[in-house]
Design an enzyme around this catalytic site. Structure first.
Site, mmCIF file in Angstrom:
data_model
loop_
_atom_site.group_PDB
_atom_site.id
_atom_site.type_symbol
_atom_site.label_atom_id
_atom_site.label_comp_id
_atom_site.label_asym_id
_atom_site.label_seq_id
_atom_site.Cartn_x
_atom_site.Cartn_y
_atom_site.Cartn_z
ATOM 1 N N GLY A 117 -4.731 -4.676 -4.791
ATOM 2 C CA GLY A 117 -5.730 -3.876 -5.499
ATOM 3 C C GLY A 117 -5.191 -2.538 -5.940
ATOM 4 N N HIS A 118 -5.330 -2.234 -7.202
ATOM 5 C CA HIS A 118 -5.000 -0.891 -7.679
ATOM 6 C C HIS A 118 -6.276 -0.269 -8.204
ATOM 7 C CE1 HIS A 118 -0.885 -1.649 -7.286
ATOM 8 N NE2 HIS A 118 -0.687 -2.281 -8.404
ATOM 9 N N LYS A 155 2.106 2.055 -5.105
ATOM 10 C CA LYS A 155 2.744 1.523 -6.320
ATOM 11 C C LYS A 155 1.890 1.788 -7.553
ATOM 12 C CE LYS A 155 2.861 -2.530 -4.516
ATOM 13 N NZ LYS A 155 2.518 -2.188 -3.123
ATOM 14 N N ASP A 201 0.824 -1.227 0.000
ATOM 15 C CA ASP A 201 0.000 0.000 0.000
ATOM 16 C C ASP A 201 0.846 1.262 0.000
ATOM 17 O OD1 ASP A 201 -2.291 -1.679 0.288
ATOM 18 O OD2 ASP A 201 -1.868 -1.808 2.435
ATOM 19 N N GLN A 246 2.276 -6.086 -3.081
ATOM 20 C CA GLN A 246 2.629 -6.096 -1.648
ATOM 21 C C GLN A 246 3.944 -5.337 -1.416
ATOM 22 O OE1 GLN A 246 1.816 -9.630 -2.846
ATOM 23 N NE2 GLN A 246 -0.289 -9.043 -2.582
#
Ligand code: GDP
Length: 440
Positions: A40-41, A16, A13, A226
């Site tokens: 999740g993006h 990225k 988080d 991650q």
């Protein structure tokens, strides 16, 4: 043009998604190498908001080829969902998205196992996203797992039946599976065949595809999910993910040799967050922690869970620096600190009266570690959208320079807001050219 790895240097988080979206137009290919749909993006593209969990956000740039590497675990169901979202927004994926035929298939059975285990662990839960990622990697290591190429295998049902013999007693002992299909070999085989037909045109021996691209001089961005401290080998075990989230994972997770990878861009958030259980030396359980959570919107994109928040930890960051060999940093969310009167940065861990210079492996030492802080005055000014180093408030420059000195790594990108425009790019640094070929 260089081939680079972009990795998180904390517990994930770090932002990225934004950084990859920013730099990927400089590359021909964007590849994921580990994890699954637990990362999740949320990406904005015109009017649309996409939550891409498996497909690299590079898919939104028409010229970029995208790959899901062999090191990933792929839920065909989640992947088809994302493809549906992209199709609705008329994003063309045909001929641009390739899935390694050696990637591991994540089945409903893995989800059932993950959920049952986390439930049974109670207070000692690892804090997984319960999406089956860990159990899917376990199947791979146990040599039971299906690979994407197996979706079309003739003996699929027998293979699934043999695996279910092993898994069913485990599930029964944990209270069974909520979804009866998850333990029915015939039903699973039927779904696999259907997935195989729909995804078949995208499956490739991606190792050789990368080899061809590299021979043609095309540049690859390897997108980590991650972060280093969640790496299965190097992270805060057992509160880790089940894959290699450090730069080395890019080689094993794609089949591209380490000698072909040129540089690493590390993503470092200006403070620290962590989701779920596990040690967190600089955690703030006070109003400053609450401030960071609210101002930084620190709630999980996949699970919505509030993230634990705390000061920047340079002991952990130095360790991540060693693991990734980071050539340049993207320091994110600096704007979140704008209104704080004082900032702290952890420069050492005190354990049993001694100050440790290195990030310890021992769980008990990590749990007992007291942070040694260095204090900085806050800048109490808006940094969002500041585009030049000279316009940054002096205390903000001091904060960033201290991080650079301690980590012996230049901050190439300084992110001061969620939008692409809210990024200070230090094009004058040699590391900028090493990481982007100067193409941004
Ligand atoms: P990732 O998994 O590493 O991509 O990180 P997340 O997507 O969970 O968290 C990044 C979140 O922070 C996203 O909602 C971004 O829009 C947002 N974000 C990224 N960079 C910045 C920044 O510099 N400032 C602020 N305020 N938000 C940012």
């Amino acid at each position: 043009m260089p081939n680079i790895v972009v990795v998180g240097t904390q517990w994930g988080d770090e932002g990225k998604g934004k950084v990859v979206d920013l730099v990927c137009p400089a590359f021909d290919v964007v590849a994921r190498f580990q994890g699954g749909h637990n990362a999740g993006h949320t990406v904005r593209f015109g009017e649309h908001h996409f939550s891409l969990r498996l497909i690299p956000s590079g898919i939104l740039h028409q010229e970029v080829q995208c790959v899901l590497g062999n090191g990933m675990v792929v839920s065909p169901e989640a992947l088809l969902g994302e493809l549906g979202e992209l199709a609705q927004a008329e994003v063309e994926t045909r001929g641009r998205l390739w899935i390694s035929d050696r990637a591991t298939v994540l089945l409903p059975t893995h989800v059932a196992l993950d959920q049952a285990r986390e439930r049974a662990r109670g207070a000692a839960a690892i804090g997984t996203t319960s999406r089956g990622i860990g159990p899917a990697y376990e199947s791979k290591a146990a040599r039971y797992g299906l690979r994407m190429v197996d979706l079309a295998a003739d003996d699929l049902e027998e293979r699934l039946a043999a695996w279910l013999e092993v898994v069913r007693p485990q599930l029964d002992a944990l209270g069974g599976a909520a979804d009866p299909e998850a333990v029915d070999a015939g039903a699973l085989a039927g779904r696999c065949r259907e997935w195989g037909e729909r995804l078949g045109p995208m499956l490739r021996g991606t190792e050789m595809l990368f080899d061809t691209w590299l021979r043609e001089g095309r540049s690859i961005l390897f997108e980590g999910a991650q972060g280093a401290l969640l790496d299965l080998d190097h992270g805060t075990f057992p509160y880790v993910t089940s894959s290699s989230a450090t730069a080395g994972g890019a080689a094993t997770g794609t089949g591209v040799a380490p000698t072909r990878i040129d540089a690493t861009l590390g993503i470092l958030k200006a403070y620290t967050t962590r989701v779920g259980g596990g040690p967190f030396t600089t955690e703030l359980e006070d109003e400053t922690g609450e401030f960071l959570r609210k101002r930084g919107n620190e709630f999980g994109t996949v699970t919505g869970r509030p993230r634990r928040c705390g000061w920047l930890d340079l002991v952990a960051a130095r360790y991540a620096q060693a693991l990734n060999g980071t050539d340049g940093l993207a320091l994110t969310k600096l704007d979140v600190l704008d209104d704080l009167p004082e900032l702290r940065v952890c420069t050492g861990y005190r354990v049993a009266g001694e100050v440790l210079a290195e990030f310890p492996a021992d769980r008990a030492a990590l749990a007992a570690a007291e942070p040694v802080y260095r204090s900085f005055p806050g800048w109490r000014a808006k940094t969002a959208g500041v585009l030049s180093w000279d316009e940054l408030p002096v205390p903000a420059r001091d904060y960033v320079s201290f991080i650079e000195d301690q980590l012996e790594t230049p901050v190439v990108f300084l992110s001061t807001g969620p939008r692409r425009e809210e990024t200070l790019i230090r094009r004058d640094l040699p590391a900028f050219t090493a990481l982007t070929g100067g193409r941004l």
